[in-house]
Write an enzyme that holds these catalytic residues in place. Structure first.
Site, PDB file in Angstrom:
ATOM      1  N   CYS A 258      -9.297  19.512  23.509  1.00 29.97           N
ATOM      2  CA  CYS A 258      -9.926  19.163  24.778  1.00 29.97           C
ATOM      3  C   CYS A 258      -8.907  19.368  25.894  1.00 29.97           C
ATOM      4  CB  CYS A 258     -10.384  17.708  24.736  1.00 29.97           C
ATOM      5  SG  CYS A 258     -11.129  17.162  26.285  1.00 29.97           S
TER       6      CYS A 258
ATOM      7  N   ARG B 135     -15.989  15.187  21.383  1.00 29.96           N
ATOM      8  CA  ARG B 135     -16.071  15.172  22.840  1.00 29.96           C
ATOM      9  C   ARG B 135     -17.502  15.555  23.194  1.00 29.96           C
ATOM     10  NH1 ARG B 135     -16.965  14.153  27.481  1.00 29.96           N
ATOM     11  NH2 ARG B 135     -15.614  14.679  29.247  1.00 29.96           N
TER      12      ARG B 135
ATOM     13  N   HIS C 143       0.831  -1.202   0.000  1.00 29.05           N
ATOM     14  CA  HIS C 143       0.000   0.000   0.000  1.00 29.05           C
ATOM     15  C   HIS C 143       0.867   1.254   0.000  1.00 29.05           C
ATOM     16  CE1 HIS C 143      -2.715   3.045   1.994  1.00 29.05           C
ATOM     17  NE2 HIS C 143      -3.422   2.649   0.957  1.00 29.05           N
TER      18      HIS C 143
ATOM     19  N   TYR D   6     -12.857  20.992  34.544  1.00 28.43           N
ATOM     20  CA  TYR D   6     -12.039  21.829  33.663  1.00 28.43           C
ATOM     21  C   TYR D   6     -11.325  22.949  34.421  1.00 28.43           C
ATOM     22  CZ  TYR D   6     -14.428  19.273  29.965  1.00 28.43           C
ATOM     23  OH  TYR D   6     -14.910  18.279  29.157  1.00 28.43           O
TER      24      TYR D   6
ATOM     25  N   HIS E 275      -8.934   7.591  -4.383  1.00 24.17           N
ATOM     26  CA  HIS E 275      -9.304   6.204  -4.642  1.00 24.17           C
ATOM     27  C   HIS E 275     -10.423   6.069  -5.656  1.00 24.17           C
ATOM     28  CE1 HIS E 275      -7.402   6.173  -0.623  1.00 24.17           C
ATOM     29  NE2 HIS E 275      -6.905   5.036  -1.039  1.00 24.17           N
TER      30      HIS E 275
END
Lengths: 590, 590
Positions: A309, A262, A163, A445, A188
């Site tokens: 994130c 997320r 490949h 957070y 492709h």
């Protein structure tokens, strides 16, 4: 049945590292020859010549040669659209030209000058029927590598090493359908690729397995959209997943289906016709109730923004000591071209203006838990009202409507700020004297000293994360891989919060004793508004006799902030802000 | 001649750590009892009581007791003004109330409950005459510790250990005059302090030594101002000096004479009456030629700003490998309250406005080398024109005209940005499409990878330093010091560039294995405009049996950037941006 004369006459589509087409100053040293230097035709001719000179096997294993050749990937409008609009990808249009499909992934479409492959019996004579399960079980070299396309099943075991994009890329599709990958990498979609693939056909899928399975309606997540199979899933419900490292930096702009996801709650399925955004007006101003069309009447603003994130690279932190959170590796970061109305324009229309006192713009999502609690977050009003901060109410992602997983129909995009504030499926905007009262703003957070544990944590003692610190990671080679002796190519990404440009990435092959500066590339950005990442690459000689390399990277931003050396001193109970040097150990081929 | 009855009746002025008077939330735990809790009178009475109970020696060695008592330092207008305006300090006025003289240094003015000191023969009977040289040679315990005040000479050897501010503070004046220190710490200017001092008199200075020596006129530096003797000089010509660590964090606002000085050239001696600032006008605008009075007509803007030299803590970097530059320790950083016209107001009057293209405001100083080349630097126009960035053309420093060493009569102050851009003795301002062409903008004050040396450096490859990265250092205890067992107090400063507030300082006593968050204090600052440092303090138990402590600090700013663990990976040939963890090793008293 396997005549030599059936070898494809289209010979080669070598895969390229992804380069944005409008890149002004691509460093030429150390990068492969670019598409612009060769037309498709001349590349083909040149390869034919080379191949005849060098012989069969050598030609078909050219992959690591420094002067890779290539054809220009074709721009098409083929889409991978298995269900709903969320995974739609068009190969190229005016707003997505940054990610040319040249960075093709699963190079089945590529192939192969004069290789010796064993031709397979075409299945049309006595078509074998396989179940989806059977196909899925063929995903390792030991079992053989099968893939499907439409209703057909192919055994590509012997093609894997041939490949052109590298075996690891093809292996991402092992045991499953090719369509999601071909949709991303339109190279492709050419006759000779289909022709090649046909030679590996071994049978057909069972008719029941060719249609999507019915949804479980009792499950709040049952209506979640179908996701791209290349994503590495950290949590299925709610859905949290990241692209694998080798795909992450294939494109400067992350294709929508590969953008890290997320979610905190089930994905709402919103009707764009009835969707309304409620903006609470200022005292003396007017509240707004905006349809999608209303929002489109504001001036359209476009900006390329990297989202990360807070938990990106948490898995490294949890190796120091247990933390609470999803085991993100290096992929909880992605980059897109977002378009929408500027938040400042909408707020001004609702009568808001900058106040002397600190104030916050609170966002509420239309996703909610069984108690009806919606996701929420806030940012300072000063940032929201600053036109230079370019905060968006985005309705487009890479030229498409937002995919459902990324907030369809409208999400907030806050350049330079942690992903958690980019509220998706936006339902309500208000200006408040305090930060959002949501769990995710007040009790999550936030960063703490390594000494703080769940018995001692006082969430009020730390500010909510807004801008993120400087970050970088290695995406190639992968840990444990064996690299060629001679020269090694190291790739990765680097980004910093607050619009601070990354100005340098240092790479070490000896665990941090000596360093070399990598070549940076990516879109040109405005000063102090470097909202998007830089991709980087280093080609360096492997010291003779070296059996292993301990590769490390660290980035520097324009404030000359750097990443800390080690993880333990920045460990925190939530496992956020994991931005120490990134390490990858590889072996060197003898 | 030494009657017991002559003991001073004013008994005690214990010295305090400096606390800004307008501090809203002083953490009470771990800090000494504050002046606000005791009046001068009650403190004196309480001490008298204690002293009588506890006996003489114990009372006079109370220094390290946890419940230190104190009198409020008196605010006076006494000035230390040996020559010109540059070293003028007034103890308090409206704009300098932040640095109360409570943080008194040389506590000769303090004294001493019932101590047994040997009274000295007053020198009036047969005054001994000493030269300045003789006095200077008495600066160590082995030689005896002498100081002068006016024309008088004192042997304070036996008082050193009794000094309420600690012996190390008094030792800063050893072998020299007391005036510069008493001028800073006005608590000394009281009758009982003079009375005490008189008891240590041993003679008079030679008349020739009581007047300043004449200037060497052939030397371009001959006209440089007189500096404070407490400054640690890194280079005499040009003058570069820093305050010693134990003075640096005694006051939130650094007293002008102790503010670190970074000169590149001789100090110009400018006449404020004839001084003119030339501001080149925009095309279609008007050039300005501003006198000091003209500048004062613009709205006066005041802001507290920490300045840091890019070379601060270079001495740690040069321990890794040689670098070019002055050997700054931790003191190339200081904080002042600056006042002046906003640069944006002046630029707007000259017709300048924000342009689409990147532009720069170039500054030229009136200091120049023998070839006439002036010091120069630039900042981006966007920062200069942003009112929120608060860039000043400052003519006041802590309520006084600028001292000569700090740019009299006008300097630029660029909050959040490296000291090198705060051009002193400002002569000319212009807006250019490119950065200043000066050596200091283009060929200095830039950061590079550790692999870059003087043979390979390409100064054009790195951006000029503007905002600085997060920084912190320990100022107490000092390296090599012996600390008491039981509890240790660690103090220091922390700051970050770009207005990013320091949100946490972690301190370790075990070399970085475990961490404790320090208490932060300092002026409240506007969000995103935290231009000034935070001072910090940690009081922590010394683990029993510990013979040594390896103290480390590291700060976190509001973008959650942290300091790197070690110096070597950020080493660069100019030794700038040295912001790794700061380490101090101390012994623990048995």
């Amino acid at each position: 049945m396997c005549p030599e004369s059936s070898w494809p006459t289209f010979l080669i589509v070598f895969l390229l590292p992804p380069i944005p087409s409008d890149l002004p100053n691509i460093p030429s040293r150390g990068l492969p020859v670019f598409i612009s230097e060769f037309s498709c035709r001349s590349a083909t001719m040149l390869l034919l010549h080379r191949a005849m000179v060098s012989g069969l096997r050598q030609a078909c294993r050219l992959r690591s040669a420094p002067s890779r050749l290539c054809t220009q990937a074709c721009s098409t409008n083929d889409s991978f659209q298995p269900q709903g609009p969320s995974l739609t990808v068009s190969g190229e249009n005016s707003s997505t030209k940054g990610w040319r499909v040249t960075g093709a992934l699963l190079g089945l479409g590529a192939v192969l000058a004069y290789h010796h492959h064993r031709c397979r019996q075409a299945a049309q004579e006595s078509p074998h029927i396989y179940s989806k399960e059977e196909v899925r079980s063929h995903c390792r070299p030991e079992t053989g590598i099968w893939v499907t396309f439409g209703s057909e099943v192919f055994d590509v075991t012997e093609f894997v090493d041939l490949h052109p994009g590298g075996p690891s890329k093809l292996m991402l599709a092992a045991g499953g359908p090719l369509e999601p990958f071909w949709a991303l990498y339109a190279v492709h979609n050419q006759p000779h690729v289909r022709e090649l693939l046909a030679q590996y056909k071994i049978g057909e899928l069972h008719p029941e397995d060719t249609t999507p399975s019915t949804l479980e309606t009792s499950n709040p997540y049952a209506d979640d959209p179908v996701r791209h199979p290349a994503l590495k899933v950290n949590s299925q419900r709610p859905f949290n997943a990241e692209p694998p490292p080798e795909l992450l930096t294939e494109n400067y702009i992350t294709p929508n289906p590969l953008f890290f996801t997320r979610n905190h709650l089930p994905v709402p399925n919103l009707d764009p016709d009835t969707y309304r955004l409620h903006v609470v007006g200022a005292p003396g101003g007017q509240s707004l109730c905006l349809s999608l069309d209303d929002l489109r009447k504001f001036p359209k603003h476009e900006v390329t923004v990297t989202l990360q994130c807070a938990g990106n690279r948490r898995s490294e932190m949890s190796q120091v000591k247990e933390v609470k959170g999803l085991e993100w590796r290096t992929g909880a970061i992605s980059t897109a071209r977002w378009a929408g109305a500027r938040l400042c324009d909408v707020l001004v229309q609702a009568g808001h203006q900058l106040s002397e006192a600190e104030a916050h713009v609170c966002f509420e999502g239309l996703d909610s838990d069984p108690t009806g609690t919606a996701y929420g977050a806030s940012i300072p009003l000063a940032r929201a009202l600053d036109p230079a901060a370019e905060v968006l109410l985005a309705y487009e992602m890479n030229g498409e409507p937002l995919p459902r997983d990324h907030g369809f129909p409208v999400r907030v995009v806050v350049p330079g700020v942690v992903g958690a504030r980019h509220v998706k499926w936006l339902g309500r905007v208000s200006v408040e004297p305090e930060e959002s009262g949501s769990h995710w703003q007040r009790r999550d957070y936030k960063g703490f000293s390594p000494s703080v544990d769940w018995d001692t944590v006082d969430f009020d003692s730390a500010p909510s994360i807004q801008e993120l610190p400087v970050q970088s990671a290695i995406t190639e080679p992968r840990a444990g891989e064996t690299v060629e002796s001679g020269e090694v190519t190291v790739k990765g990404y680097a980004w910093s919060g607050g619009g601070r440009a990354v100005i340098r990435v240092d790479v070490s092959l000896d665990g941090g004793l000596t360093w070399q500066a990598a070549e940076l590339y990516g879109e040109e950005q405005c000063p102090r508004k470097a909202w998007a990442w830089r991709l980087w690459q280093l080609q360096a000689p492997v010291p003779a006799g070296q059996k292993e390399l301990h590769i490390v990277c660290k980035a520097v931003d324009e404030s000359y902030n750097v990443q800390p050396d080690t993880v333990a001193p920045i460990w925190n109970l939530r496992g956020v802000l994991s931005n120490a040097w990134h390490h990858v150990h590889v072996r060197v081929a003898p």
